[in-house]
Design a protein around this motif. Sequence first.
Motif, PDB file in Angstrom:
ATOM      1  N   THR A 159      81.935 -88.565  14.961  1.00 37.98           N
ATOM      2  CA  THR A 159      81.666 -87.116  14.808  1.00 37.98           C
ATOM      3  C   THR A 159      81.410 -86.317  15.869  1.00 37.98           C
ATOM      4  N   GLY A 160      80.778 -86.756  16.772  1.00 38.21           N
ATOM      5  CA  GLY A 160      80.607 -85.967  18.094  1.00 38.21           C
ATOM      6  C   GLY A 160      82.059 -85.528  18.658  1.00 38.21           C
ATOM      7  N   GLY A 161      82.838 -86.368  18.933  1.00 39.46           N
ATOM      8  CA  GLY A 161      84.074 -86.485  19.418  1.00 39.46           C
ATOM      9  C   GLY A 161      84.861 -85.153  18.582  1.00 39.46           C
ATOM     10  N   GLU A 162      84.666 -85.551  17.229  1.00 36.26           N
ATOM     11  CA  GLU A 162      85.381 -84.641  16.300  1.00 36.26           C
ATOM     12  C   GLU A 162      84.797 -83.050  16.290  1.00 36.26           C
ATOM     13  N   MET A 163      83.794 -82.794  16.585  1.00 33.12           N
ATOM     14  CA  MET A 163      82.952 -81.733  16.968  1.00 33.12           C
ATOM     15  C   MET A 163      83.071 -80.922  18.095  1.00 33.12           C
ATOM     16  N   VAL A 164      83.230 -81.648  19.120  1.00 31.80           N
ATOM     17  CA  VAL A 164      83.663 -81.233  20.474  1.00 31.80           C
ATOM     18  C   VAL A 164      85.458 -80.814  20.365  1.00 31.80           C
ATOM     19  N   ALA A 165      86.139 -81.567  19.960  1.00 34.14           N
ATOM     20  CA  ALA A 165      87.612 -81.303  19.720  1.00 34.14           C
ATOM     21  C   ALA A 165      87.520 -79.917  19.066  1.00 34.14           C
ATOM     22  N   ALA A 166      87.002 -79.991  17.804  1.00 37.54           N
ATOM     23  CA  ALA A 166      87.243 -78.554  17.011  1.00 37.54           C
ATOM     24  C   ALA A 166      86.642 -77.549  17.764  1.00 37.54           C
ATOM     25  N   ALA A 167      85.653 -77.510  18.276  1.00 36.44           N
ATOM     26  CA  ALA A 167      85.084 -76.484  19.303  1.00 36.44           C
ATOM     27  C   ALA A 167      86.200 -75.962  20.261  1.00 36.44           C
ATOM     28  N   LEU A 168      86.556 -77.024  20.985  1.00 36.04           N
ATOM     29  CA  LEU A 168      87.760 -76.633  21.957  1.00 36.04           C
ATOM     30  C   LEU A 168      88.905 -76.073  21.424  1.00 36.04           C
ATOM     31  N   LEU A 169      89.425 -76.604  20.194  1.00 35.82           N
ATOM     32  CA  LEU A 169      90.627 -76.249  19.743  1.00 35.82           C
ATOM     33  C   LEU A 169      90.492 -74.912  19.191  1.00 35.82           C
ATOM     34  N   GLY A 170      89.284 -74.589  18.713  1.00 31.93           N
ATOM     35  CA  GLY A 170      89.206 -73.068  18.067  1.00 31.93           C
ATOM     36  C   GLY A 170      88.970 -72.334  19.048  1.00 31.93           C
ATOM     37  N   ARG A 171      88.668 -72.321  20.087  1.00 29.47           N
ATOM     38  CA  ARG A 171      88.568 -71.478  21.441  1.00 29.47           C
ATOM     39  C   ARG A 171      89.728 -71.004  21.843  1.00 29.47           C
ATOM     40  N   ARG A 172      90.980 -71.500  21.479  1.00 28.80           N
ATOM     41  CA  ARG A 172      92.184 -71.011  22.196  1.00 28.80           C
ATOM     42  C   ARG A 172      93.441 -71.465  21.059  1.00 28.80           C
TER      43      ARG A 172
END
Length: 167
Positions: A89-102
Amino acid sequence: PAGLLVTVRPARSTRDHGGQAIPPGSGGSGAGLIAVIRLVLRRPVLRSITAMFALFNVAEGMLIVFLPHRAAAIGLGRGGYGYLVAALTGGEMVAAALLGRRGWKRALVPPILVCQVVAAALVVLLIAPSAVITIMAMTLLGLVSAPMTAWAQTLRMREVPAAMHGR
């Protein structure tokens, strides 16, 4: 099987973008389950993504069954399953945050395929006899699964007519 039929049956009514009700069987492009099935069968991208994610979801279900046994085998104790799910879940949250930024301007199919291959390789690491490697593999699996899901959903929304969204 009965639960599946209840889950995928067409909605009794839906609303168009103007808020007007569209009853099932009205003859519109989003009229029902048969129209959706025909659309998926006609469009290669939808067919591929549907099959790919059906297999991915089955594999993820198998992973959820495997994790408690794996946690015990690598000595993570009673909370081990929670640690492994938290890493994913931590990996998914980091990826989602990074993906949403750009914004993503490139084609989506190649990165989805790359993420699937990377995810398959990471699953192999789960058999390593190390808690650290297993937790890292789960975190990295989350990092590749979140964007893969977002990209596939973006492709679906591009391919499916607006009247069929949510069907």
